[in-house]
Design a protein around this motif. Sequence first.
Motif, PDB file in Angstrom:
ATOM      1  N   LEU A 166       0.830  -1.204   0.000  1.00 17.39           N
ATOM      2  CA  LEU A 166       0.000   0.000   0.000  1.00 17.39           C
ATOM      3  C   LEU A 166       0.863   1.251   0.000  1.00 17.39           C
ATOM      4  CD1 LEU A 166      -2.784   1.329   0.178  1.00 17.39           C
ATOM      5  CD2 LEU A 166      -2.667   1.068   2.667  1.00 17.39           C
ATOM      6  N   SER A 167       1.950   1.236   0.762  1.00  9.04           N
ATOM      7  CA  SER A 167       2.850   2.378   0.783  1.00  9.04           C
ATOM      8  C   SER A 167       3.440   2.633  -0.599  1.00  9.04           C
ATOM      9  CB  SER A 167       3.960   2.141   1.808  1.00  9.04           C
ATOM     10  OG  SER A 167       4.882   3.215   1.822  1.00  9.04           O
ATOM     11  N   ALA A 168       3.819   1.563  -1.293  1.00  6.53           N
ATOM     12  CA  ALA A 168       4.342   1.718  -2.656  1.00  6.53           C
ATOM     13  C   ALA A 168       3.274   2.275  -3.592  1.00  6.53           C
ATOM     14  CB  ALA A 168       4.857   0.377  -3.165  1.00  6.53           C
ATOM     15  N   ALA A 169       2.039   1.819  -3.425  1.00 10.72           N
ATOM     16  CA  ALA A 169       0.949   2.329  -4.263  1.00 10.72           C
ATOM     17  C   ALA A 169       0.722   3.815  -4.022  1.00 10.72           C
ATOM     18  CB  ALA A 169      -0.331   1.544  -3.979  1.00 10.72           C
ATOM     19  N   PHE A 170       0.755   4.231  -2.759  1.00 16.12           N
ATOM     20  CA  PHE A 170       0.583   5.646  -2.449  1.00 16.12           C
ATOM     21  C   PHE A 170       1.738   6.479  -3.014  1.00 16.12           C
ATOM     22  CE2 PHE A 170      -2.472   4.711   1.159  1.00 16.12           C
ATOM     23  CZ  PHE A 170      -3.505   5.470   0.616  1.00 16.12           C
ATOM     24  N   ALA A 171       2.941   5.943  -2.974  1.00 20.86           N
ATOM     25  CA  ALA A 171       4.090   6.669  -3.514  1.00 20.86           C
ATOM     26  C   ALA A 171       3.955   6.867  -5.023  1.00 20.86           C
ATOM     27  CB  ALA A 171       5.378   5.919  -3.196  1.00 20.86           C
ATOM     28  N   ILE A 172       3.516   5.821  -5.731  1.00 21.65           N
ATOM     29  CA  ILE A 172       3.294   5.944  -7.180  1.00 21.65           C
ATOM     30  C   ILE A 172       2.198   6.971  -7.450  1.00 21.65           C
ATOM     31  CG2 ILE A 172       2.581   4.721  -9.265  1.00 21.65           C
ATOM     32  CD1 ILE A 172       3.686   2.163  -7.975  1.00 21.65           C
ATOM     33  N   TRP A 173       1.136   6.907  -6.677  1.00 25.07           N
ATOM     34  CA  TRP A 173       0.014   7.833  -6.877  1.00 25.07           C
ATOM     35  C   TRP A 173       0.444   9.279  -6.620  1.00 25.07           C
ATOM     36  CZ3 TRP A 173      -4.657   8.311  -8.865  1.00 25.07           C
ATOM     37  CH2 TRP A 173      -5.465   9.377  -8.459  1.00 25.07           C
ATOM     38  N   ARG A 174       1.254   9.483  -5.597  1.00 32.94           N
ATOM     39  CA  ARG A 174       1.683  10.855  -5.284  1.00 32.94           C
ATOM     40  C   ARG A 174       2.523  11.430  -6.411  1.00 32.94           C
ATOM     41  NH1 ARG A 174       0.733  15.240  -4.398  1.00 32.94           N
ATOM     42  NH2 ARG A 174       1.740  16.598  -2.901  1.00 32.94           N
ATOM     43  N   ARG A 175       3.399  10.608  -6.989  1.00 34.88           N
ATOM     44  CA  ARG A 175       4.184  11.080  -8.129  1.00 34.88           C
ATOM     45  C   ARG A 175       3.283  11.350  -9.325  1.00 34.88           C
ATOM     46  NH1 ARG A 175       7.790   7.044  -6.286  1.00 34.88           N
ATOM     47  NH2 ARG A 175       7.087   5.593  -7.911  1.00 34.88           N
ATOM     48  N   TYR A 176       2.270  10.530  -9.473  1.00 37.58           N
ATOM     49  CA  TYR A 176       1.307  10.757 -10.560  1.00 37.58           C
ATOM     50  C   TYR A 176       0.608  12.103 -10.370  1.00 37.58           C
ATOM     51  CZ  TYR A 176      -2.923  10.172 -13.382  1.00 37.58           C
ATOM     52  OH  TYR A 176      -3.945  10.360 -14.284  1.00 37.58           O
ATOM     53  N   GLU A 177       0.213  12.416  -9.146  1.00 28.21           N
ATOM     54  CA  GLU A 177      -0.429  13.705  -8.865  1.00 28.21           C
ATOM     55  C   GLU A 177       0.510  14.874  -9.169  1.00 28.21           C
ATOM     56  OE1 GLU A 177      -3.793  13.431  -5.468  1.00 28.21           O
ATOM     57  OE2 GLU A 177      -1.734  13.298  -4.743  1.00 28.21           O
ATOM     58  N   GLU A 178       1.793  14.657  -8.985  1.00 28.35           N
ATOM     59  CA  GLU A 178       2.774  15.712  -9.239  1.00 28.35           C
ATOM     60  C   GLU A 178       3.170  15.814 -10.709  1.00 28.35           C
ATOM     61  OE1 GLU A 178       5.857  14.512  -6.631  1.00 28.35           O
ATOM     62  OE2 GLU A 178       4.960  15.428  -4.834  1.00 28.35           O
TER      63      GLU A 178
END
Length: 520
Positions: A166-178
């Motif tokens: 889940l932490s890895a998924a959130f990290a990918i998502w945060r970069r996507y948002e940026e």
Amino acid sequence: MTSSLIRGRPRRATARIRVRIARAVLGGLVGAGWLVFPVMTVGDRGPVPVDPAGPVASAAAAPHDGTSTTDLVMPLVALGAAGALAGYGYVRRTRRARTRTTPGMVSAAPPVPTSQETERQARAALVLADDCVRGSEEELGFVEELFGQEAVAPFAHALQAARTELSAAFAIWRRYEEGVPGDEGARRQALVGVIGRCAEAGRRLDAEAAALDRLRGLEQDAGAALEIAEGRFRGLTARTAAAQTTAEELHRRYAPAAGAPVTGYVEQAKDRLVFATSRLNEARQAADSGDGAAAARQLRAAEGAVAQAGVLVGGVERLSARLREAAALVPAALTGGEAEIAEARKGGGRTALTAGELNARLARADGVLAAVRSELTGGPYDPLDALRRIAGAVERLEAGRSGVVQAGALLVARSAVGGAEDFVAVHRGAVGAQARARLAQAGRALGSGADDEADALARQARELAEQDVRAHGNPYASAGGFTAGLAGAVLGGILLTEEPDGGPPTSFGGPSTRARHHLP
């Protein structure tokens, strides 16, 4: 359901095929008739008067075989026309079959989801996976209290693995948002990665759900588990009364902003305990009557409510302790901040600022520290906010921070991250992916020592989560009687709102197993 348009096509196509076949057969029969007719009439000629022929005529006359070339021309033409018509119809049918797109003839490729649809799926996957992790953690706490750490080691390992995914998924998502990556295809692939990571997190929890149920054995004997839940309930009842006094003291002792993060927490804790009371009673009655399934369902709902009441009461207690610690640290942080300012003014720092930029920031830092000193003697203030401002003013000098200022910044970041974590935990039925992603990023920043960033991200997460809760509403808000506390249980994600009574309780497991205690 098949539409009338689609149902009508095969009938018309069949009719046209029948017409073509009939024409081809008719043409063939006509041609065959023309060929056979002369043969049939050769031996049937009637007697006719024959003039006597002279010797010359008899010698020159050729023998007659019954047919002539002229007799065969028309049948051959008719047969050729029939064949041409049949061939033309066959070619048309072949071409139409190759290009036809109606259902049942050629299977169409599945539509490719749009970027917006894939993004929506990724958001939903993040929320679902985060809920599964949080719900699993709640139940595992009760299991460990009863069976010990060694017995729950496999489940704790699965939970940690799910957290990692889940932490890895959130990290990918945060970069996507940026905006990273920038390529459209790569961005779509990043979203697919988010969905895949979340699915793996859920799979790890689903794989252990049945084993945990076997360990607990709630449907066979829920007595020991009920005692654990009831013991926690009694302890929280006393703590809630003390938390009420603590919350009132916060409002008297500090500025209103200091106690704002836990405003209403005591009332919400009482609401969860009211819900837990009814569910514990129902679980005890079901266990006594031998209805193991109902006992397990009601007990899990009660455990979830007790766990969240503990989070709410603990939030008040932790904030009070951190405010006291911050208030004791503020004078030392002011002294440390002034020392850092003096060092930067003498040029002893490692700052890369120009003289003009440095002077402007020095002036601002002097003003911040003077304002904090004034607040210390001016009445109630917010110690955590004072530390935040001191650390921020020194940080802008880009000359490093003293130990006491750094300690203050760490205390502030921990308080912000912890407060946001508590809020999301007890309102997860309404909080969306954006707030959870900010909170996950804040946790990573705190772990890496980026205290200022962690503080800022945690406050963003809290603000976004509060917006989600305000916008969510609650269809159970007017519930009463035997459903007392139902609104809070739904808002907290304790119940999954899939059934008339609020739905099954959240249990240890992923998307496929967390709602397994459903109504029969």
